[in-house]
Write a protein that holds these residues in place. Sequence first.
Motif, short mmCIF file in Angstrom:
data_model
loop_
_atom_site.label_atom_id
_atom_site.label_comp_id
_atom_site.label_asym_id
_atom_site.label_seq_id
_atom_site.Cartn_x
_atom_site.Cartn_y
_atom_site.Cartn_z
N MET A 1 0.70 -1.37 0.00
CA MET A 1 -0.16 0.28 -0.10
C MET A 1 0.84 1.10 -0.25
SD MET A 1 -2.60 1.58 2.85
CE MET A 1 -3.41 -0.21 2.55
N ILE A 3 1.99 5.18 1.16
CA ILE A 3 0.78 5.98 1.70
C ILE A 3 1.59 7.51 1.61
CG2 ILE A 3 1.44 6.76 4.31
CD1 ILE A 3 1.24 2.74 4.84
N ALA A 52 -1.00 -4.59 3.88
CA ALA A 52 -1.68 -3.72 4.08
C ALA A 52 -2.26 -3.45 5.75
CB ALA A 52 -3.52 -3.99 3.54
N GLY A 53 -1.84 -4.96 6.47
CA GLY A 53 -2.58 -4.58 7.59
C GLY A 53 -1.39 -4.00 8.66
N ARG A 56 -2.05 -0.03 7.35
CA ARG A 56 -3.32 0.65 8.48
C ARG A 56 -2.89 1.00 9.02
NH1 ARG A 56 -6.12 -3.21 4.42
NH2 ARG A 56 -5.70 -4.78 5.59
N ILE A 59 -0.95 4.23 9.95
CA ILE A 59 -1.50 4.76 9.28
C ILE A 59 -2.07 5.28 10.36
CG2 ILE A 59 -3.56 5.93 7.94
CD1 ILE A 59 -2.40 4.42 5.50
N LYS A 60 -2.73 4.61 10.82
CA LYS A 60 -4.28 5.18 12.62
C LYS A 60 -2.71 5.27 13.63
CE LYS A 60 -6.90 2.69 15.52
NZ LYS A 60 -7.63 1.35 15.68
N ASN A 63 -0.69 9.20 12.97
CA ASN A 63 -1.31 10.58 11.83
C ASN A 63 -1.80 11.05 13.24
OD1 ASN A 63 -2.73 12.03 9.48
ND2 ASN A 63 -5.04 11.22 10.85
N LYS A 75 -1.92 8.70 5.11
CA LYS A 75 -3.18 8.66 5.07
C LYS A 75 -2.43 7.78 3.42
CE LYS A 75 -6.30 11.44 3.11
NZ LYS A 75 -7.32 12.80 3.54
N LYS A 76 -3.62 7.35 3.26
CA LYS A 76 -3.46 6.01 1.84
C LYS A 76 -3.13 6.97 0.74
CE LYS A 76 -5.23 2.57 -0.54
NZ LYS A 76 -6.57 1.45 -0.96
#
Length: 94
Positions: A1, A3, A52-53, A56, A59-60, A63, A75-76
Motif C-alpha cells: 500500500m 502511503i 496492507a495490515g 493500516r 497510518i492509524k 496520523n 493517509k493512503k
Amino acid sequence: MKILVRNLSRETTQAELLALFRAYGDVQYCNLVMDKVTGKTKGFGFVEMPRAGEARAAIKSLNYQEVGGNRIRVKKAEKIGASGPDKDSEVSHS
C-alpha cells in the motif's frame, strides 16, 4: 500500500521517515519529495508497505503524531483517475 505523509518538518530526513514506518513492518520504499532548486524537502513524501495490515496500523498510529515539531498527516495515497489531469499522478483526497 502506498502511503502519503504530509506536513513533515523541512528538517526530517528520509532515514527518519523510514524508521517511523519500519516500526510497523516491512517498507518497500520511502521517498521524500525534494525541491529541485533548493535541494530541500518539500515537506511531504511517500512510503510503500507491502502488507496492507501493517500499512493500516502505521497510518492509524502515525496520523497526527508530532514528528520534528510538526503534526504529520498520514493517509493512503490514491491515484487520479483517467479523467484527471495526469492519470499517473498520485494525490490524496481529503
